[in-house]
Design an enzyme around this catalytic site. Sequence first.
Site, PDB file in Angstrom:
ATOM      1  N   HIS A   1      -7.397   6.588  -2.825  1.00 29.42           N
ATOM      2  CA  HIS A   1      -6.682   5.320  -2.971  1.00 29.42           C
ATOM      3  C   HIS A   1      -7.284   4.413  -4.043  1.00 29.42           C
ATOM      4  CE1 HIS A   1      -5.786   1.084  -1.992  1.00 29.42           C
ATOM      5  NE2 HIS A   1      -4.620   1.532  -1.568  1.00 29.42           N
TER       6      HIS A   1
ATOM      7  N   HIS B   1       0.279   6.933   7.207  1.00 30.59           N
ATOM      8  CA  HIS B   1      -0.280   6.278   6.018  1.00 30.59           C
ATOM      9  C   HIS B   1      -1.632   6.882   5.655  1.00 30.59           C
ATOM     10  CE1 HIS B   1      -1.963   2.475   3.969  1.00 30.59           C
ATOM     11  NE2 HIS B   1      -1.062   2.979   3.155  1.00 30.59           N
TER      12      HIS B   1
HETATM   13  O1  G3P Z   1       2.829   3.688  -0.213  1.00 29.89           O
HETATM   14  C1  G3P Z   1       2.705   2.659   0.722  1.00 29.89           C
HETATM   15  C2  G3P Z   1       1.340   2.020   0.677  1.00 29.89           C
HETATM   16  O2  G3P Z   1       0.359   3.026   0.727  1.00 29.89           O
HETATM   17  C3  G3P Z   1       1.128   1.195  -0.551  1.00 29.89           C
HETATM   18  O3  G3P Z   1      -0.061   0.483  -0.560  1.00 29.89           O
HETATM   19  O4  G3P Z   1      -2.422   0.119  -1.125  1.00 29.89           O
HETATM   20  O5  G3P Z   1      -1.835   1.373   0.932  1.00 29.89           O
HETATM   21  O6  G3P Z   1      -1.509   2.426  -1.285  1.00 29.89           O
HETATM   22  P1  G3P Z   1      -1.515   1.127  -0.497  1.00 29.89           P
HETATM   23 MG    MG Z   2      -0.597   4.307  -0.716  1.00 28.75          MG
END
Ligand code: G3P
Ligand code: MG
Length: 251
Positions: free
Chosen positions: A59, A17
């Site tokens: 992000h 992630h």
């Molecule tokens: O793509 C999965 C996840 O990253 C979605 O939420 O807020 O971490 O970008 P976020």
């Molecule tokens: Mg994400």
Amino acid sequence: MISAEKLFQKMPKVVGHRGASGHAPENTLASLRKAAELSTSFVEIDVTLTQDNSAIIQHDADVRRCTNGSGPILLKSLEEVRALDAGSWFSPEFTGEHIPTLREATDILQELGLGLNLEIKPTVGWQIPTAVQVAKELLDYWPEDLPLLISSFAVECLIEVRKHLPEVPLGYLTSAIPPDWEKRMKEYDCASLHCERHYVTEDHINAIRSAGYRVLVYTVNDPEEAKKFLGWGADAVITDFPDRMLGLLKS
Ligand code: G3P
Ligand code: MG
């Protein structure tokens, strides 16, 4: 572009992630290198746009949380964004890390041989320009044989990307799974559904898999929970700590 079928054959059960954001500042090249170091072969990162229309990896809509600066990215030029330190907020050892461009991230992913789940994260209101620019850049330089799965919470982005990249596998990204998920998967031509760990049940996963779609669950940092989702039939978990999972799960 690699087809959805081939992509999911290659996709491991563990996806990093924002790179390996438990170990390095999220969405930086250091985070991608860390993911590779931890034997991850597939990562998720977020892409958004600067004022001068450059696709960069970040992000939030504001640089405050992940850099030494502040203010909306959409109001900053690439040069201004590049001058920010995107590493020291995480740990002094990462001082000097920059917010990467999509181009730089692509180059390093290719070098490391990592597949990518690219999440399009537009500033709200900028869905179409963001999708157009990201698609344009990908058409320009994305290596044909490197796995690429594009996802977004913003369905306008999915629709727009599909116009420019007719073959790229798309992921429908959501928190809770909407009751009409099947209709939406068809409507947006998605191959996978990416959902938040709190809201997903075994019945959901069975139904989505039976309908012929893939399921990814985020953000799963507890290996026992990861085992549960994979045991229910999820195709992959997206985690900040890929190393915690690799010891337990065959990826
Ligand atoms: O793509 C999965 C996840 O990253 C979605 O939420 O807020 O971490 O970008 P976020
Ligand atoms: Mg994400």
